[in-house]
Design a protein around this motif. Structure first.
Motif, PDB file in Angstrom:
ATOM      1  N   GLY A 107      84.772  40.368  44.884  1.00  0.00           N
ATOM      2  CA  GLY A 107      84.713  38.916  45.054  1.00  0.00           C
ATOM      3  C   GLY A 107      84.091  38.527  46.380  1.00  0.00           C
ATOM      4  N   LYS A 108      84.447  39.240  47.429  1.00  0.00           N
ATOM      5  CA  LYS A 108      83.847  38.968  48.734  1.00  0.00           C
ATOM      6  C   LYS A 108      82.358  39.272  48.722  1.00  0.00           C
ATOM      7  CE  LYS A 108      84.214  40.103  53.642  1.00  0.00           C
ATOM      8  NZ  LYS A 108      84.936  40.897  54.668  1.00  0.00           N
ATOM      9  N   GLU A 109      81.973  40.349  48.041  1.00  0.00           N
ATOM     10  CA  GLU A 109      80.552  40.704  47.965  1.00  0.00           C
ATOM     11  C   GLU A 109      79.754  39.606  47.266  1.00  0.00           C
ATOM     12  OE1 GLU A 109      76.999  42.314  45.917  1.00  0.00           O
ATOM     13  OE2 GLU A 109      78.916  41.823  44.965  1.00  0.00           O
ATOM     14  N   ARG A 110      80.306  39.027  46.209  1.00  0.00           N
ATOM     15  CA  ARG A 110      79.613  37.935  45.514  1.00  0.00           C
ATOM     16  C   ARG A 110      79.439  36.732  46.420  1.00  0.00           C
ATOM     17  NH1 ARG A 110      82.766  39.772  41.090  1.00  0.00           N
ATOM     18  NH2 ARG A 110      84.387  38.231  41.570  1.00  0.00           N
ATOM     19  N   MET A 111      80.452  36.423  47.226  1.00  0.00           N
ATOM     20  CA  MET A 111      80.343  35.300  48.158  1.00  0.00           C
ATOM     21  C   MET A 111      79.278  35.566  49.212  1.00  0.00           C
ATOM     22  SD  MET A 111      82.263  32.932  47.096  1.00  0.00           S
ATOM     23  CE  MET A 111      82.108  31.893  48.544  1.00  0.00           C
ATOM     24  N   VAL A 112      79.208  36.808  49.689  1.00  0.00           N
ATOM     25  CA  VAL A 112      78.185  37.157  50.681  1.00  0.00           C
ATOM     26  C   VAL A 112      76.796  37.025  50.078  1.00  0.00           C
ATOM     27  CG1 VAL A 112      77.223  39.053  52.049  1.00  0.00           C
ATOM     28  CG2 VAL A 112      79.692  38.642  52.045  1.00  0.00           C
ATOM     29  N   GLN A 113      76.616  37.520  48.862  1.00  0.00           N
ATOM     30  CA  GLN A 113      75.309  37.416  48.200  1.00  0.00           C
ATOM     31  C   GLN A 113      74.916  35.953  48.031  1.00  0.00           C
ATOM     32  OE1 GLN A 113      73.427  39.902  47.733  1.00  0.00           O
ATOM     33  NE2 GLN A 113      74.651  41.732  47.428  1.00  0.00           N
ATOM     34  N   LEU A 114      75.867  35.109  47.653  1.00  0.00           N
ATOM     35  CA  LEU A 114      75.587  33.680  47.513  1.00  0.00           C
ATOM     36  C   LEU A 114      75.186  33.072  48.853  1.00  0.00           C
ATOM     37  CD1 LEU A 114      75.587  31.007  45.935  1.00  0.00           C
ATOM     38  CD2 LEU A 114      78.058  30.845  46.386  1.00  0.00           C
ATOM     39  N   ARG A 115      75.881  33.462  49.909  1.00  0.00           N
ATOM     40  CA  ARG A 115      75.567  32.921  51.239  1.00  0.00           C
ATOM     41  C   ARG A 115      74.169  33.327  51.689  1.00  0.00           C
ATOM     42  NH1 ARG A 115      77.442  28.733  53.475  1.00  0.00           N
ATOM     43  NH2 ARG A 115      79.401  29.340  52.483  1.00  0.00           N
ATOM     44  N   LEU A 116      73.787  34.568  51.420  1.00  0.00           N
ATOM     45  CA  LEU A 116      72.441  35.023  51.787  1.00  0.00           C
ATOM     46  C   LEU A 116      71.378  34.228  51.040  1.00  0.00           C
ATOM     47  CD1 LEU A 116      72.960  38.903  51.818  1.00  0.00           C
ATOM     48  CD2 LEU A 116      72.976  37.341  53.769  1.00  0.00           C
ATOM     49  N   ARG A 117      71.612  33.965  49.766  1.00  0.00           N
ATOM     50  CA  ARG A 117      70.656  33.174  48.989  1.00  0.00           C
ATOM     51  C   ARG A 117      70.579  31.745  49.509  1.00  0.00           C
ATOM     52  NH1 ARG A 117      72.968  36.712  45.242  1.00  0.00           N
ATOM     53  NH2 ARG A 117      71.455  37.880  43.981  1.00  0.00           N
ATOM     54  N   LEU A 118      71.713  31.203  49.934  1.00  0.00           N
ATOM     55  CA  LEU A 118      71.708  29.852  50.487  1.00  0.00           C
ATOM     56  C   LEU A 118      70.889  29.781  51.772  1.00  0.00           C
ATOM     57  CD1 LEU A 118      75.387  28.624  49.917  1.00  0.00           C
ATOM     58  CD2 LEU A 118      73.307  27.811  48.783  1.00  0.00           C
ATOM     59  N   HIS A 119      70.953  30.816  52.598  1.00  0.00           N
ATOM     60  CA  HIS A 119      70.152  30.847  53.822  1.00  0.00           C
ATOM     61  C   HIS A 119      68.663  30.743  53.496  1.00  0.00           C
ATOM     62  CE1 HIS A 119      73.422  33.032  56.421  1.00  0.00           C
ATOM     63  NE2 HIS A 119      73.840  31.896  55.901  1.00  0.00           N
ATOM     64  N   LEU A 172      70.702  19.054  58.545  1.00  0.00           N
ATOM     65  CA  LEU A 172      71.710  18.903  57.490  1.00  0.00           C
ATOM     66  C   LEU A 172      71.761  20.133  56.589  1.00  0.00           C
ATOM     67  CD1 LEU A 172      73.728  17.126  55.916  1.00  0.00           C
ATOM     68  CD2 LEU A 172      71.775  16.240  54.615  1.00  0.00           C
ATOM     69  N   LEU A 173      70.593  20.601  56.131  1.00  0.00           N
ATOM     70  CA  LEU A 173      70.557  21.735  55.210  1.00  0.00           C
ATOM     71  C   LEU A 173      71.028  23.022  55.889  1.00  0.00           C
ATOM     72  CD1 LEU A 173      67.205  20.989  53.338  1.00  0.00           C
ATOM     73  CD2 LEU A 173      69.538  20.580  52.561  1.00  0.00           C
ATOM     74  N   ASN A 174      70.651  23.217  57.144  1.00  0.00           N
ATOM     75  CA  ASN A 174      71.122  24.406  57.858  1.00  0.00           C
ATOM     76  C   ASN A 174      72.631  24.348  58.084  1.00  0.00           C
ATOM     77  OD1 ASN A 174      68.646  25.677  58.015  1.00  0.00           O
ATOM     78  ND2 ASN A 174      68.128  24.800  59.993  1.00  0.00           N
ATOM     79  N   ALA A 175      73.161  23.158  58.356  1.00  0.00           N
ATOM     80  CA  ALA A 175      74.614  23.026  58.526  1.00  0.00           C
ATOM     81  C   ALA A 175      75.340  23.373  57.236  1.00  0.00           C
ATOM     82  CB  ALA A 175      74.962  21.607  58.961  1.00  0.00           C
ATOM     83  N   MET A 176      74.768  22.967  56.096  1.00  0.00           N
ATOM     84  CA  MET A 176      75.392  23.279  54.810  1.00  0.00           C
ATOM     85  C   MET A 176      75.281  24.757  54.469  1.00  0.00           C
ATOM     86  SD  MET A 176      73.997  19.935  52.731  1.00  0.00           S
ATOM     87  CE  MET A 176      74.617  20.494  51.149  1.00  0.00           C
ATOM     88  N   ALA A 177      74.110  25.360  54.740  1.00  0.00           N
ATOM     89  CA  ALA A 177      73.889  26.757  54.365  1.00  0.00           C
ATOM     90  C   ALA A 177      74.555  27.731  55.326  1.00  0.00           C
ATOM     91  CB  ALA A 177      72.392  27.041  54.287  1.00  0.00           C
ATOM     92  N   TYR A 178      74.472  27.447  56.633  1.00  0.00           N
ATOM     93  CA  TYR A 178      74.981  28.369  57.641  1.00  0.00           C
ATOM     94  C   TYR A 178      76.371  27.988  58.149  1.00  0.00           C
ATOM     95  CZ  TYR A 178      70.260  30.351  58.190  1.00  0.00           C
ATOM     96  OH  TYR A 178      69.053  30.965  57.988  1.00  0.00           O
ATOM     97  N   GLY A 179      76.607  26.680  58.299  1.00  0.00           N
ATOM     98  CA  GLY A 179      77.804  26.240  59.007  1.00  0.00           C
ATOM     99  C   GLY A 179      78.974  25.841  58.152  1.00  0.00           C
ATOM    100  N   CYS A 180      78.852  25.883  56.823  1.00  0.00           N
ATOM    101  CA  CYS A 180      79.952  25.507  55.931  1.00  0.00           C
ATOM    102  C   CYS A 180      80.421  26.737  55.164  1.00  0.00           C
ATOM    103  CB  CYS A 180      79.510  24.409  54.957  1.00  0.00           C
ATOM    104  SG  CYS A 180      79.187  22.814  55.733  1.00  0.00           S
ATOM    105  N   ASN A 181      81.578  27.247  55.531  1.00  0.00           N
ATOM    106  CA  ASN A 181      82.206  28.341  54.811  1.00  0.00           C
ATOM    107  C   ASN A 181      83.713  28.204  54.968  1.00  0.00           C
ATOM    108  OD1 ASN A 181      82.896  29.567  57.402  1.00  0.00           O
ATOM    109  ND2 ASN A 181      80.758  30.233  57.500  1.00  0.00           N
ATOM    110  N   ASP A 182      84.443  29.135  54.386  1.00  0.00           N
ATOM    111  CA  ASP A 182      85.904  29.023  54.427  1.00  0.00           C
ATOM    112  C   ASP A 182      86.435  28.974  55.845  1.00  0.00           C
ATOM    113  OD1 ASP A 182      86.047  28.993  51.698  1.00  0.00           O
ATOM    114  OD2 ASP A 182      86.394  31.148  51.483  1.00  0.00           O
ATOM    115  N   LYS A 183      85.835  29.751  56.729  1.00  0.00           N
ATOM    116  CA  LYS A 183      86.339  29.813  58.107  1.00  0.00           C
ATOM    117  C   LYS A 183      86.105  28.503  58.857  1.00  0.00           C
ATOM    118  CE  LYS A 183      86.334  32.804  62.172  1.00  0.00           C
ATOM    119  NZ  LYS A 183      87.749  33.126  62.025  1.00  0.00           N
ATOM    120  N   THR A 184      84.921  27.906  58.670  1.00  0.00           N
ATOM    121  CA  THR A 184      84.617  26.678  59.405  1.00  0.00           C
ATOM    122  C   THR A 184      85.244  25.447  58.759  1.00  0.00           C
ATOM    123  OG1 THR A 184      82.539  26.437  58.167  1.00  0.00           O
ATOM    124  CG2 THR A 184      82.456  27.603  60.278  1.00  0.00           C
ATOM    125  N   LEU A 185      85.462  25.496  57.449  1.00  0.00           N
ATOM    126  CA  LEU A 185      86.031  24.333  56.765  1.00  0.00           C
ATOM    127  C   LEU A 185      87.557  24.337  56.765  1.00  0.00           C
ATOM    128  CD1 LEU A 185      83.672  24.016  53.662  1.00  0.00           C
ATOM    129  CD2 LEU A 185      83.605  22.697  55.794  1.00  0.00           C
TER     130      LEU A 185
END
Length: 358
Positions: A248-260, A302-315
């Motif tokens: 599950g963590k790996e899927r979240m990481v893959q999604l985050r990389l694609r968002l970047h 805005l887009l960089n804040a959403m892709a890089y700066g919004c995750n479970d830890k920051t939210l």
């Protein structure tokens, strides 16, 4: 960075722009004033572009401030990776502020020397901090690569080198462009929207300075980030196979990389298409492409804040704060009512009757 320009070119301006990169150090004041006269907009399309840039830049400023607020107010989030994202937000904040100059200058109807000064300031800020933002995305990708693929725990030791490259290289490039009089109207097509690297019409060598100084490094940065994220994604899949990382963590990481990568494309694809179109045939550039390029190119914060700066830890701190605020606003619960069983009630009534009879 979309490519539109303040100032309608005159025959004298065309001669000056032709030699913009590597021209003599002294540019005649009259020529400078004529080519950078104001930010009022020559056509309704120019006004639309300036207004769109202003609105998108405000959203970018909000996104960048969100990341900075997280770093300042929530010490638990101060890990090195989020520190790099904070530096990306700083560059986005200053770059978005540079776009606002066009709207302010148009509203204040600046002209003459004031417009020239605003133009040079905007071009310098835009060149420095837009390029710095691109370099910080490379620094973030490289940090992930060293930590995940190379398994180097001490990624913080690269911070000084990151600052030298990500701030120093764009600053030096902007200074070189400034002192060679290569900053000014971004196009020579008669549009007055903002200043950046001085542009030119088709066939003019100055028009390719933007490509060489900004767009080629931009394409190289995207290619580098894509390759690095591909390697990082493969490394995470290998960790799942080894049982070291949860699927599950790996899927979240893959999604985050694609968002970047998606954020990078969303910001710069339309500006790159617009710049290419202008080099081929600026006269046929469709106004909707200019507006789309402006909208996406100015939304980087805005887009960089959403892709890089919004995750479970920051939210998480924001969610906890909302829960606490909702608890404080909720009206207090009424005091519990005491209920008496029917049998006990009958015994109480009988005791009261006997007391009254006596």
């Amino acid at each position: 960075m979309t490519s539109a320009a303040p100032g309608t070119a005159t025959p004298d301006d065309d001669t000056l722009i032709t030699a913009a990169f590597g021209m003599p150090s002294a540019l005649p004041a009259t020529a400078l004033a004529s080519s950078l006269s104001n930010f009022t907009g020559d056509t309704p399309d120019d006004d639309t572009v300036i207004t769109t840039a202003f609105a998108a830049s405000l959203l970018s400023i909000v996104g960048a401030l969100f990341v900075l607020f997280n770093w300042v107010c929530f010490p638990a989030n101060r890990i090195f990776f989020l520190k790099l994202i904070t530096f990306l937000a700083v560059s986005n904040l200053l770059s978005a502020t540079s776009y606002v100059i066009s709207f302010v200058a148009r509203t204040a109807a600046l002209d003459g020397a004031a417009a020239d000064a605003a133009c040079q300031l905007q071009a310098f800020l835009m060149m420095t901090f837009e390029t710095a933002g691109i370099y910080w995305t490379i620094a973030i990708a490289w940090t992930l690569y060293r930590q995940v693929v190379r398994k180097r725990p001490r990624v913080e030791q690269w911070e000084r080198a990151y600052h030298v490259v990500c701030w120093g290289v764009p600053l030096v490039a902007a200074l070189v462009l400034l002192f060679t009089n290569s900053l000014g109207g971004a196009d020579a097509g008669g549009h007055e929207t903002w200043c950046w690297i001085r542009g030119a019409d088709r066939g003019d060598a100055a028009g390719y300075v933007q490509v060489a100084v900004f767009y080629l490094p931009l394409i190289a940065a995207f290619g580098f980030n894509a390759l690095v994220y591909l390697r990082v994604g493969r490394a995470f899949r290998a960790l799942v196979d080894e049982g070291a990382v949860d699927a599950g963590k790996e899927r979240m990481v893959q999604l985050r990389l694609r968002l970047h990568l998606l954020a990078f494309l969303a910001v710069w694809l339309a500006p790159l298409v617009e710049r290419t179109w202008q080099l081929i045939d600026a006269a046929t550039l469709p106004p909707p492409l200019r507006v789309a390029s402006t909208l996406t190119g100015c939304s980087f914060g805005l887009l960089n804040a959403m892709a890089y700066g919004c995750n479970d830890k920051t939210l998480r701190p924001w969610k906890d704060a909302c829960v606490r605020a909702a608890a404080r606003l909720r009206p207090p619960a009424p005091p519990p009512t005491t209920t008496v069983a029917p049998a006990a009630r009958r015994q109480l009534d009988e005791a009261l009757l006997r007391a009254e009879a006596q």
